[in-house]
Design a protein around this motif. Structure first.
Motif, PDB file in Angstrom:
ATOM      1  N   LEU A 213      -6.445  12.562  10.131  1.00  0.00           N
ATOM      2  CA  LEU A 213      -6.392  12.697   8.671  1.00  0.00           C
ATOM      3  C   LEU A 213      -5.413  11.697   8.064  1.00  0.00           C
ATOM      4  CD1 LEU A 213      -6.378  16.586   8.527  1.00  0.00           C
ATOM      5  CD2 LEU A 213      -8.099  15.135   7.440  1.00  0.00           C
ATOM      6  N   ALA A 214      -4.264  11.512   8.702  1.00  0.00           N
ATOM      7  CA  ALA A 214      -3.280  10.556   8.194  1.00  0.00           C
ATOM      8  C   ALA A 214      -3.876   9.144   8.151  1.00  0.00           C
ATOM      9  CB  ALA A 214      -2.022  10.581   9.066  1.00  0.00           C
ATOM     10  N   LYS A 215      -4.576   8.780   9.205  1.00  0.00           N
ATOM     11  CA  LYS A 215      -5.202   7.457   9.233  1.00  0.00           C
ATOM     12  C   LYS A 215      -6.233   7.303   8.121  1.00  0.00           C
ATOM     13  CE  LYS A 215      -4.785   6.686  14.253  1.00  0.00           C
ATOM     14  NZ  LYS A 215      -5.553   6.494  15.511  1.00  0.00           N
ATOM     15  N   ARG A 216      -7.032   8.355   7.904  1.00  0.00           N
ATOM     16  CA  ARG A 216      -8.083   8.270   6.885  1.00  0.00           C
ATOM     17  C   ARG A 216      -7.473   8.146   5.493  1.00  0.00           C
ATOM     18  NH1 ARG A 216     -13.536   9.613   6.782  1.00  0.00           N
ATOM     19  NH2 ARG A 216     -14.441   8.830   4.845  1.00  0.00           N
ATOM     20  N   MET A 217      -6.409   8.895   5.233  1.00  0.00           N
ATOM     21  CA  MET A 217      -5.790   8.827   3.912  1.00  0.00           C
ATOM     22  C   MET A 217      -5.175   7.468   3.645  1.00  0.00           C
ATOM     23  SD  MET A 217      -4.250  12.675   3.289  1.00  0.00           S
ATOM     24  CE  MET A 217      -3.587  12.964   4.923  1.00  0.00           C
ATOM     25  N   VAL A 218      -4.613   6.849   4.670  1.00  0.00           N
ATOM     26  CA  VAL A 218      -4.103   5.487   4.508  1.00  0.00           C
ATOM     27  C   VAL A 218      -5.252   4.533   4.193  1.00  0.00           C
ATOM     28  CG1 VAL A 218      -3.080   3.528   5.735  1.00  0.00           C
ATOM     29  CG2 VAL A 218      -2.045   5.786   5.924  1.00  0.00           C
ATOM     30  N   ASP A 219      -6.340   4.646   4.925  1.00  0.00           N
ATOM     31  CA  ASP A 219      -7.486   3.770   4.687  1.00  0.00           C
ATOM     32  C   ASP A 219      -8.034   3.931   3.271  1.00  0.00           C
ATOM     33  OD1 ASP A 219      -7.257   2.816   7.222  1.00  0.00           O
ATOM     34  OD2 ASP A 219      -8.943   3.941   8.056  1.00  0.00           O
ATOM     35  N   LEU A 220      -8.129   5.179   2.805  1.00  0.00           N
ATOM     36  CA  LEU A 220      -8.628   5.421   1.445  1.00  0.00           C
ATOM     37  C   LEU A 220      -7.688   4.833   0.398  1.00  0.00           C
ATOM     38  CD1 LEU A 220      -9.852   9.120   1.767  1.00  0.00           C
ATOM     39  CD2 LEU A 220     -11.290   7.112   1.421  1.00  0.00           C
ATOM     40  N   ALA A 221      -6.384   5.000   0.623  1.00  0.00           N
ATOM     41  CA  ALA A 221      -5.411   4.491  -0.336  1.00  0.00           C
ATOM     42  C   ALA A 221      -5.415   2.964  -0.369  1.00  0.00           C
ATOM     43  CB  ALA A 221      -4.020   5.008   0.008  1.00  0.00           C
ATOM     44  N   VAL A 222      -5.533   2.352   0.796  1.00  0.00           N
ATOM     45  CA  VAL A 222      -5.566   0.884   0.852  1.00  0.00           C
ATOM     46  C   VAL A 222      -6.811   0.356   0.146  1.00  0.00           C
ATOM     47  CG1 VAL A 222      -5.826  -1.098   2.404  1.00  0.00           C
ATOM     48  CG2 VAL A 222      -4.154   0.690   2.930  1.00  0.00           C
TER      49      VAL A 222
END
Length: 353
Positions: A213-222
Protein backbone atom coordinates in the motif's frame (compact mmCIF):
# COMPACT_ATOMS: atom_id res chain seq x y z
CA UNK A 1 21.58 -13.39 6.07
CA UNK A 2 20.73 -13.42 2.36
CA UNK A 3 17.32 -12.00 1.45
CA UNK A 4 17.75 -12.51 -2.28
CA UNK A 5 14.61 -14.08 -3.71
CA UNK A 6 14.89 -16.91 -6.24
CA UNK A 7 14.09 -16.43 -9.89
CA UNK A 8 10.98 -18.59 -9.47
CA UNK A 9 9.71 -16.40 -6.61
CA UNK A 10 10.29 -13.21 -8.58
CA UNK A 11 8.68 -14.67 -11.71
CA UNK A 12 5.60 -15.69 -9.73
CA UNK A 13 5.39 -12.17 -8.31
CA UNK A 14 5.72 -10.63 -11.78
CA UNK A 15 2.93 -12.84 -13.16
CA UNK A 16 0.62 -11.96 -10.26
CA UNK A 17 1.42 -8.27 -10.66
CA UNK A 18 0.62 -8.41 -14.36
CA UNK A 19 -2.71 -10.09 -13.65
CA UNK A 20 -3.67 -7.66 -10.87
CA UNK A 21 -2.77 -4.68 -13.07
CA UNK A 22 -5.44 -5.70 -15.56
CA UNK A 23 -8.07 -7.22 -13.29
CA UNK A 24 -7.87 -5.56 -9.85
CA UNK A 25 -8.31 -1.94 -10.82
CA UNK A 26 -9.80 0.94 -8.81
CA UNK A 27 -12.83 0.71 -11.10
CA UNK A 28 -13.27 -2.96 -10.22
CA UNK A 29 -13.02 -2.20 -6.50
CA UNK A 30 -15.69 0.48 -6.76
CA UNK A 31 -17.97 -1.84 -8.72
CA UNK A 32 -17.73 -4.45 -5.96
CA UNK A 33 -18.87 -1.93 -3.34
CA UNK A 34 -22.29 -1.94 -4.96
CA UNK A 35 -22.74 -5.73 -4.74
CA UNK A 36 -24.26 -7.56 -1.79
CA UNK A 37 -21.12 -9.53 -0.93
CA UNK A 38 -18.51 -7.04 -2.12
CA UNK A 39 -16.66 -10.01 -3.58
CA UNK A 40 -16.32 -11.49 -7.07
CA UNK A 41 -16.69 -15.23 -7.68
CA UNK A 42 -15.31 -14.71 -11.17
CA UNK A 43 -12.15 -13.08 -9.82
CA UNK A 44 -11.71 -15.86 -7.24
CA UNK A 45 -11.95 -18.42 -10.07
CA UNK A 46 -9.17 -16.57 -11.89
CA UNK A 47 -7.01 -16.64 -8.76
CA UNK A 48 -7.54 -20.40 -8.67
CA UNK A 49 -6.48 -20.72 -12.32
CA UNK A 50 -3.26 -18.86 -11.48
CA UNK A 51 -2.51 -21.42 -8.77
CA UNK A 52 -2.72 -18.90 -5.96
CA UNK A 53 -5.03 -21.09 -3.88
CA UNK A 54 -2.47 -23.92 -3.96
CA UNK A 55 0.60 -22.09 -2.76
CA UNK A 56 0.70 -22.89 0.96
CA UNK A 57 -1.38 -26.08 0.86
CA UNK A 58 0.85 -29.13 1.56
CA UNK A 59 1.58 -31.37 -1.43
CA UNK A 60 -0.26 -34.20 0.32
CA UNK A 61 -3.52 -32.38 -0.38
CA UNK A 62 -2.68 -31.39 -3.95
CA UNK A 63 -1.02 -28.07 -3.15
CA UNK A 64 2.40 -26.63 -3.92
CA UNK A 65 3.73 -26.97 -0.38
CA UNK A 66 5.32 -23.50 -0.33
CA UNK A 67 5.91 -21.37 2.76
CA UNK A 68 5.61 -17.84 4.12
CA UNK A 69 8.76 -16.67 2.36
CA UNK A 70 7.31 -17.78 -0.97
CA UNK A 71 4.03 -15.98 -0.26
CA UNK A 72 5.26 -12.68 1.17
CA UNK A 73 5.90 -11.05 -2.21
CA UNK A 74 2.40 -12.02 -3.36
CA UNK A 75 0.88 -10.58 -0.19
CA UNK A 76 2.76 -7.38 -0.97
CA UNK A 77 1.08 -7.26 -4.38
CA UNK A 78 -2.30 -7.88 -2.73
CA UNK A 79 -1.64 -4.68 -0.77
CA UNK A 80 -0.40 -2.71 -3.76
CA UNK A 81 -3.66 -3.39 -5.61
CA UNK A 82 -5.88 -3.38 -2.47
CA UNK A 83 -7.24 -6.83 -3.35
CA UNK A 84 -10.54 -7.32 -1.56
CA UNK A 85 -10.75 -11.11 -1.94
CA UNK A 86 -9.66 -13.09 1.18
CA UNK A 87 -6.57 -14.58 -0.47
CA UNK A 88 -4.09 -13.61 2.25
CA UNK A 89 -6.43 -14.71 5.03
CA UNK A 90 -7.11 -18.06 3.37
CA UNK A 91 -3.58 -18.93 2.29
CA UNK A 92 -1.43 -17.42 5.03
CA UNK A 93 -3.71 -17.95 8.05
CA UNK A 94 -6.46 -20.48 7.39
CA UNK A 95 -4.52 -23.11 5.45
CA UNK A 96 -1.54 -23.36 7.84
CA UNK A 97 -3.89 -23.42 10.84
CA UNK A 98 -5.89 -26.27 9.33
CA UNK A 99 -2.77 -28.15 8.25
CA UNK A 100 -1.32 -27.96 11.78
CA UNK A 101 -4.26 -29.79 13.40
CA UNK A 102 -3.45 -33.25 14.77
CA UNK A 103 -4.21 -36.51 13.00
CA UNK A 104 -7.47 -36.88 14.89
CA UNK A 105 -8.92 -34.34 12.48
CA UNK A 106 -7.49 -35.83 9.32
CA UNK A 107 -10.87 -36.06 7.62
CA UNK A 108 -11.45 -32.33 8.21
CA UNK A 109 -8.04 -31.53 6.75
CA UNK A 110 -8.53 -33.81 3.75
CA UNK A 111 -11.86 -32.26 2.91
CA UNK A 112 -11.14 -28.58 3.34
CA UNK A 113 -7.53 -28.34 2.17
CA UNK A 114 -8.46 -30.17 -1.01
CA UNK A 115 -11.43 -27.85 -1.51
CA UNK A 116 -9.18 -24.80 -1.06
CA UNK A 117 -6.86 -26.03 -3.82
CA UNK A 118 -9.84 -26.61 -6.10
CA UNK A 119 -11.14 -23.11 -5.42
CA UNK A 120 -14.29 -24.47 -3.81
CA UNK A 121 -13.61 -23.03 -0.36
CA UNK A 122 -12.57 -19.75 1.20
CA UNK A 123 -11.50 -19.61 4.82
CA UNK A 124 -12.01 -16.98 7.51
CA UNK A 125 -10.00 -16.82 10.72
CA UNK A 126 -11.05 -15.05 13.90
CA UNK A 127 -8.51 -13.08 15.89
CA UNK A 128 -8.40 -13.71 19.65
CA UNK A 129 -9.64 -10.60 21.40
CA UNK A 130 -11.21 -9.11 18.28
CA UNK A 131 -14.99 -9.60 17.95
CA UNK A 132 -14.98 -8.80 14.21
CA UNK A 133 -14.05 -11.24 11.45
CA UNK A 134 -13.25 -10.15 7.92
CA UNK A 135 -15.04 -11.95 5.08
CA UNK A 136 -17.05 -14.19 7.39
CA UNK A 137 -19.99 -13.81 5.00
CA UNK A 138 -18.22 -15.54 2.08
CA UNK A 139 -16.25 -18.09 4.11
CA UNK A 140 -17.10 -21.75 3.64
CA UNK A 141 -15.26 -22.62 6.85
CA UNK A 142 -14.49 -20.36 9.82
CA UNK A 143 -11.73 -21.08 12.33
CA UNK A 144 -12.65 -19.29 15.53
CA UNK A 145 -11.05 -18.83 18.97
CA UNK A 146 -12.86 -19.61 22.21
CA UNK A 147 -10.60 -19.34 25.23
CA UNK A 148 -7.88 -21.96 24.82
CA UNK A 149 -9.67 -23.67 21.96
CA UNK A 150 -9.90 -23.64 18.17
CA UNK A 151 -13.30 -24.26 16.62
CA UNK A 152 -14.14 -25.08 13.01
CA UNK A 153 -17.54 -23.69 12.01
CA UNK A 154 -19.74 -23.98 8.96
CA UNK A 155 -21.98 -21.10 7.79
CA UNK A 156 -25.00 -22.86 9.30
CA UNK A 157 -23.35 -22.70 12.75
CA UNK A 158 -23.13 -18.92 12.90
CA UNK A 159 -25.12 -15.69 12.89
CA UNK A 160 -23.53 -12.61 11.34
CA UNK A 161 -23.97 -8.92 12.06
CA UNK A 162 -22.38 -6.47 9.61
CA UNK A 163 -20.05 -3.81 11.01
CA UNK A 164 -19.06 -0.87 8.81
CA UNK A 165 -15.36 -0.29 8.14
CA UNK A 166 -13.48 2.87 7.23
CA UNK A 167 -12.49 0.92 4.11
CA UNK A 168 -15.58 0.17 1.95
CA UNK A 169 -13.84 -2.88 0.48
CA UNK A 170 -13.49 -4.54 3.89
CA UNK A 171 -16.48 -6.57 5.03
CA UNK A 172 -16.40 -7.04 8.79
CA UNK A 173 -18.86 -9.11 10.79
CA UNK A 174 -19.55 -9.95 14.40
CA UNK A 175 -19.88 -13.72 14.56
CA UNK A 176 -22.31 -15.18 17.07
CA UNK A 177 -22.06 -18.93 17.65
CA UNK A 178 -22.29 -21.59 20.34
CA UNK A 179 -19.13 -23.59 21.16
CA UNK A 180 -19.54 -27.34 21.31
CA UNK A 181 -17.45 -30.47 21.46
CA UNK A 182 -18.40 -31.18 17.86
CA UNK A 183 -16.87 -27.92 16.57
CA UNK A 184 -13.73 -27.97 18.78
CA UNK A 185 -10.63 -29.08 16.86
CA UNK A 186 -7.87 -28.10 19.30
CA UNK A 187 -7.67 -27.15 22.97
CA UNK A 188 -5.23 -26.37 25.76
CA UNK A 189 -1.56 -25.87 25.01
CA UNK A 190 -1.93 -27.02 21.42
CA UNK A 191 -4.59 -24.38 20.77
CA UNK A 192 -2.54 -21.65 22.47
CA UNK A 193 0.43 -22.45 20.25
CA UNK A 194 -1.76 -22.52 17.16
CA UNK A 195 -3.23 -19.10 17.92
CA UNK A 196 0.21 -17.66 18.71
CA UNK A 197 1.66 -18.72 15.35
CA UNK A 198 -1.54 -17.67 13.56
CA UNK A 199 -1.25 -14.20 15.11
CA UNK A 200 2.32 -14.00 13.81
CA UNK A 201 1.21 -15.05 10.36
CA UNK A 202 -1.58 -12.48 10.50
CA UNK A 203 0.87 -9.74 11.42
CA UNK A 204 3.23 -10.83 8.64
CA UNK A 205 0.48 -10.81 6.01
CA UNK A 206 -0.74 -7.43 7.21
CA UNK A 207 2.80 -6.03 7.14
CA UNK A 208 3.34 -7.18 3.56
CA UNK A 209 0.08 -5.57 2.47
CA UNK A 210 0.97 -2.33 4.25
CA UNK A 211 4.30 -2.20 2.42
CA UNK A 212 2.50 -2.72 -0.89
CA UNK A 213 0.00 0.00 0.00
CA UNK A 214 2.83 2.41 0.82
CA UNK A 215 4.39 1.81 -2.58
CA UNK A 216 1.08 2.33 -4.37
CA UNK A 217 0.37 5.59 -2.56
CA UNK A 218 3.79 6.92 -3.50
CA UNK A 219 3.21 5.97 -7.13
CA UNK A 220 -0.20 7.68 -7.16
CA UNK A 221 1.19 10.82 -5.56
CA UNK A 222 4.12 10.99 -7.98
CA UNK A 223 1.82 10.55 -10.98
CA UNK A 224 -0.52 13.25 -9.71
CA UNK A 225 2.34 15.64 -8.95
CA UNK A 226 3.38 15.59 -12.60
CA UNK A 227 -0.17 16.07 -13.86
CA UNK A 228 -1.03 19.06 -11.68
CA UNK A 229 0.68 22.34 -12.46
CA UNK A 230 1.24 25.56 -10.56
CA UNK A 231 3.00 28.63 -11.92
CA UNK A 232 3.26 26.77 -15.21
CA UNK A 233 5.28 23.89 -13.71
CA UNK A 234 4.34 20.40 -12.44
CA UNK A 235 4.09 20.50 -8.64
CA UNK A 236 6.33 17.44 -8.61
CA UNK A 237 9.23 19.66 -9.68
CA UNK A 238 9.08 21.62 -6.42
CA UNK A 239 11.61 20.60 -3.83
CA UNK A 240 9.12 20.54 -0.95
CA UNK A 241 6.97 17.99 -2.80
CA UNK A 242 10.01 15.88 -3.65
CA UNK A 243 10.94 15.79 0.04
CA UNK A 244 7.49 14.49 0.99
CA UNK A 245 7.88 11.50 -1.29
CA UNK A 246 11.56 11.00 -0.52
CA UNK A 247 10.79 10.69 3.19
CA UNK A 248 8.29 7.92 2.47
CA UNK A 249 10.65 6.17 0.06
CA UNK A 250 13.29 5.98 2.78
CA UNK A 251 10.84 4.31 5.17
CA UNK A 252 9.77 1.85 2.46
CA UNK A 253 13.36 0.80 1.87
CA UNK A 254 13.96 0.49 5.61
CA UNK A 255 10.84 -1.70 5.94
CA UNK A 256 11.75 -4.21 3.24
CA UNK A 257 14.50 -6.06 5.09
CA UNK A 258 12.57 -6.43 8.39
CA UNK A 259 9.60 -7.76 6.40
CA UNK A 260 11.60 -10.29 4.41
CA UNK A 261 13.61 -11.28 7.50
CA UNK A 262 10.32 -11.87 9.36
CA UNK A 263 9.04 -14.08 6.52
CA UNK A 264 12.32 -16.02 6.55
CA UNK A 265 12.14 -16.46 10.33
CA UNK A 266 8.55 -17.68 10.23
CA UNK A 267 9.21 -20.07 7.35
CA UNK A 268 12.20 -21.56 9.15
CA UNK A 269 10.87 -21.54 12.71
CA UNK A 270 13.51 -19.14 14.02
CA UNK A 271 13.57 -18.60 17.78
CA UNK A 272 13.39 -14.83 17.23
CA UNK A 273 10.43 -14.88 14.87
CA UNK A 274 8.02 -13.08 17.23
CA UNK A 275 10.30 -10.05 17.58
CA UNK A 276 11.15 -10.12 13.88
CA UNK A 277 7.48 -10.01 12.97
CA UNK A 278 6.78 -7.16 15.39
CA UNK A 279 9.72 -5.24 13.91
CA UNK A 280 8.27 -5.78 10.41
CA UNK A 281 4.78 -4.69 11.45
CA UNK A 282 6.10 -1.51 13.03
CA UNK A 283 8.31 -0.62 10.07
CA UNK A 284 5.64 -1.33 7.44
CA UNK A 285 2.91 0.48 9.38
CA UNK A 286 5.11 3.55 9.76
CA UNK A 287 5.84 3.59 6.03
CA UNK A 288 2.18 3.17 5.05
CA UNK A 289 0.85 5.80 7.45
CA UNK A 290 3.43 8.39 6.37
CA UNK A 291 2.69 7.54 2.74
CA UNK A 292 -1.01 8.22 3.34
CA UNK A 293 -0.31 11.51 5.13
CA UNK A 294 2.18 12.84 2.58
CA UNK A 295 0.22 11.63 -0.45
CA UNK A 296 -2.80 13.57 0.79
CA UNK A 297 -0.63 16.70 0.98
CA UNK A 298 0.66 16.15 -2.55
CA UNK A 299 -2.94 15.89 -3.72
CA UNK A 300 -3.68 19.26 -2.16
CA UNK A 301 -5.56 17.72 0.77
CA UNK A 302 -8.17 16.22 -1.56
CA UNK A 303 -6.77 12.69 -1.56
CA UNK A 304 -9.29 11.45 0.98
CA UNK A 305 -12.30 12.41 -1.15
CA UNK A 306 -14.50 9.72 -2.68
CA UNK A 307 -13.62 10.28 -6.33
CA UNK A 308 -9.82 10.16 -5.90
CA UNK A 309 -8.17 6.72 -6.15
CA UNK A 310 -5.75 7.49 -3.33
CA UNK A 311 -8.50 7.11 -0.73
CA UNK A 312 -8.90 3.42 -1.65
CA UNK A 313 -5.38 2.65 -0.50
CA UNK A 314 -5.17 5.20 2.30
CA UNK A 315 -8.26 3.80 4.05
CA UNK A 316 -6.98 0.24 3.67
CA UNK A 317 -3.72 1.29 5.33
CA UNK A 318 -5.60 2.91 8.22
CA UNK A 319 -7.60 -0.29 8.72
CA UNK A 320 -4.67 -2.71 8.50
CA UNK A 321 -2.49 -0.64 10.83
CA UNK A 322 -4.37 -2.08 13.81
CA UNK A 323 -5.04 -5.55 12.39
CA UNK A 324 -3.31 -8.45 14.20
CA UNK A 325 -1.77 -6.21 16.81
CA UNK A 326 -1.53 -2.43 16.87
CA UNK A 327 1.73 -0.54 17.15
CA UNK A 328 1.51 -0.43 20.94
CA UNK A 329 1.30 -4.21 21.20
CA UNK A 330 4.22 -4.77 18.84
CA UNK A 331 6.37 -2.12 20.50
CA UNK A 332 5.72 -3.85 23.82
CA UNK A 333 6.94 -7.16 22.40
CA UNK A 334 10.12 -5.60 21.02
CA UNK A 335 10.73 -3.71 24.26
CA UNK A 336 10.30 -6.87 26.35
CA UNK A 337 12.78 -8.76 24.18
CA UNK A 338 15.24 -5.87 24.33
CA UNK A 339 15.21 -5.38 28.10
CA UNK A 340 15.14 -9.10 28.88
CA UNK A 341 18.36 -9.61 26.97
CA UNK A 342 16.74 -11.82 24.35
CA UNK A 343 17.44 -9.18 21.71
CA UNK A 344 20.95 -7.87 21.10
CA UNK A 345 20.95 -4.17 20.17
CA UNK A 346 23.26 -2.56 17.66
CA UNK A 347 23.54 -2.37 13.89
CA UNK A 348 25.90 -5.31 13.74
CA UNK A 349 23.32 -7.63 15.28
CA UNK A 350 20.24 -6.42 13.39
CA UNK A 351 20.18 -9.25 10.85
CA UNK A 352 22.41 -11.78 12.55
CA UNK A 353 21.37 -15.44 12.55
Amino acid sequence: MDFTFSQDQLLFQANVKSFFTNEVTPEHLREQWATDSGRSSALWAQLVELGLTSITVPETYGGLGMNELDFVLLAEECGYYALAEPLVQTMLLGVPLLAALDDGHQALKDTWLTRVVEGAARLAVGQPGNPLVADAHVADLLLMPHGDEVHALLPRDIDLTRNESVDPSRRLFRVDWTPSAATCVARGEQARQLWAITADRGALGTSAQLLGLAKRMVDLAVDYSFERKQFGKPVGSFQAVKHLMANVSVLIEFAKCPLYRAAHSLANGSTGQAVHISHAKLACSEAALLAAKNAIQVHGAMGYTWEVDLQLFMKRAWALDKEWGDRGAHKTRVRSALFSGALTPGAGATFAG
